[in-house]
Design a protein around this motif. Structure first.
Motif, PDB file in Angstrom:
ATOM      1  N   ALA A 301       0.823  -1.218   0.000  1.00  0.00           N
ATOM      2  CA  ALA A 301       0.000   0.000   0.000  1.00  0.00           C
ATOM      3  C   ALA A 301       0.849   1.257   0.000  1.00  0.00           C
ATOM      4  N   GLY A 302       1.850   1.305   0.874  1.00  0.00           N
ATOM      5  CA  GLY A 302       2.685   2.496   0.962  1.00  0.00           C
ATOM      6  C   GLY A 302       3.513   2.740  -0.279  1.00  0.00           C
ATOM      7  N   ALA A 303       3.962   1.666  -0.923  1.00  0.00           N
ATOM      8  CA  ALA A 303       4.816   1.824  -2.096  1.00  0.00           C
ATOM      9  C   ALA A 303       4.077   2.470  -3.258  1.00  0.00           C
ATOM     10  N   VAL A 304       2.808   2.111  -3.458  1.00  0.00           N
ATOM     11  CA  VAL A 304       2.071   2.723  -4.562  1.00  0.00           C
ATOM     12  C   VAL A 304       1.904   4.218  -4.313  1.00  0.00           C
ATOM     13  N   MET A 305       1.848   4.628  -3.067  1.00  0.00           N
ATOM     14  CA  MET A 305       1.756   6.060  -2.747  1.00  0.00           C
ATOM     15  C   MET A 305       3.037   6.788  -3.129  1.00  0.00           C
ATOM     16  N   VAL A 306       4.180   6.170  -2.818  1.00  0.00           N
ATOM     17  CA  VAL A 306       5.460   6.784  -3.162  1.00  0.00           C
ATOM     18  C   VAL A 306       5.566   6.977  -4.674  1.00  0.00           C
ATOM     19  N   VAL A 307       5.191   5.961  -5.413  1.00  0.00           N
ATOM     20  CA  VAL A 307       5.271   6.033  -6.878  1.00  0.00           C
ATOM     21  C   VAL A 307       4.313   7.095  -7.416  1.00  0.00           C
TER      22      VAL A 307
END
Length: 349
Positions: A301-307
């Protein structure tokens, strides 16, 4: 032009045999396999929501033998729109992910932030689970089962089988923090397709923070769209990390990276909840994040936010294996470049 969707009851082999039978049906644009109870078939532009007589006969034939229920029409969760594709269909499940995460967060808030000494079961070295973890997960899974039936779920406490399309659920990220009354505690719900996260929600209920993102749709904090990562001199970056406390065998690889990062960046932070660390990286609270050996539900979940705010998420070699290995570097582009450089030095010894 409209696109209709047929909900198809899955078999053990999914749509392998059914897809071949539908290949010559006019208007079938694509077969979407979702491991679980249901699959989608898209009836493409030109057919609208009304199948041809021949197509209808084929549909009824499949329905009569129990393989396809007689359902033809809008996809679950919204009206059919022009140009709707698979990614749009899955990204539309962001509100479902948010409602599910809120259900889990409500359990945490009802339970209240624990105090040292709360009853907790030891799953492994430094790995705890409480009754609140399990109740939060049950609340999340109930929403997902009701509002997005048939999509596989991989959850921290109940487990589950990996699938091409699946939910990844962490009902209480930072359990050690929770048991000690430290409010860096999160709830994470992500939807992955073909091994990549397309939807992500991370809530910090005791801090009143709600992070959301959908691939191609940006990221938000408490309903306000997050701006793109700002340009930053890496020497001024504050970077988050997590220690491999559950697997001390990773220390020979981790500690050199830690030392290099502390020397290269302005400072490091360790809050103890990876999903929140990644969400804070997306919001600019942190400028990057690195850790080894995490689980899919920790990072998706957090990684898609960073991208979605213009950052990068890779494994320690710059590849795409992070979703499986949990070895992740996520940061604003300039900081990520330095993280890759430091990780390469670590690998070289």
């Amino acid at each position: 032009m409209l696109t209709a969707f047929i909900l198809v009851k899955s078999t053990r082999d999914g749509l392998t045999h059914l897809g071949a039978e539908l290949a010559d049906v006019e208007g079938v644009a694509e077969v979407y396999t979702v491991t679980g109870e249901w699959d989608f078939i898209a009836v493409g532009p030109g057919q609208g929501c009304d199948p041809s007589p021949d197509q209808a006969r084929r549909h009824r034939a499949h329905a009569d033998d129990g393989r396809v229920p007689a359902v033809l029409g809008p996809r679950p969760g919204g009206d059919v729109r022009p140009g709707t594709g698979r990614q749009d269909l899955l990204s539309d499940l962001l509100p479902v992910a948010l409602r599910a995460a809120r259900a889990g967060a409500a359990v945490l808030l009802e339970s209240g932030l624990a105090h040292p000494g709360i009853a907790a079961e030891l799953k492994g070295r430094g790995d705890y689970v409480t009754a609140t973890d399990r109740r939060s997960e049950s609340a999340i899974l109930e929403v997902l089962a009701r509002e997005a039936p048939g999509i596989a779920v991989l959850a921290e406490e109940r487990g589950g089988a990996r699938a091409s399309t699946m939910w990844a659920v962490d009902p209480l990220d930072g359990t050690t923090n929770f048991t000690r009354g430290f409010p860096s505690v999160g709830v994470s719900v992500a939807l992955l397709d073909a091994g990549r996260p397309v939807v992500g929600v991370v809530l910090a209920p005791f801090l009143r923070l709600e992070f959301t993102a959908a691939r191609g749709g940006g990221a938000s904090l408490n309903g306000e769209r997050l701006p793109p990562h700002r340009e930053l001199e890496p020497a001024r970056a504050v970077v988050a990390t997590g220690f491999p406390f559950r697997n001390k065998g990773l220390l020979p690889r981790y500690l050199p990276m830690f030392n290099h990062a502390l020397a290269r960046f302005e400072d490091l932070r360790r809050a103890g909840a990876a999903a929140l660390d990644l969400a804070w990286t997306a919001s600019g609270t942190f400028d990057g994040f690195f850790e080894l050996g995490l689980d899919t539900w920790d990072v998706a979940a957090g990684a898609v936010m960073v991208v979605e705010v213009g950052g990068r998420a890779t494994d320690w070699s710059g590849g795409d294996a992070w979703i499986d290995t949990g070895d992740i570097l996520a940061a604003a582009p300039d900081v990520h470049e330095v993280l890759l450089e430091l990780a390469a030095q670590t690998t070289q010894g």
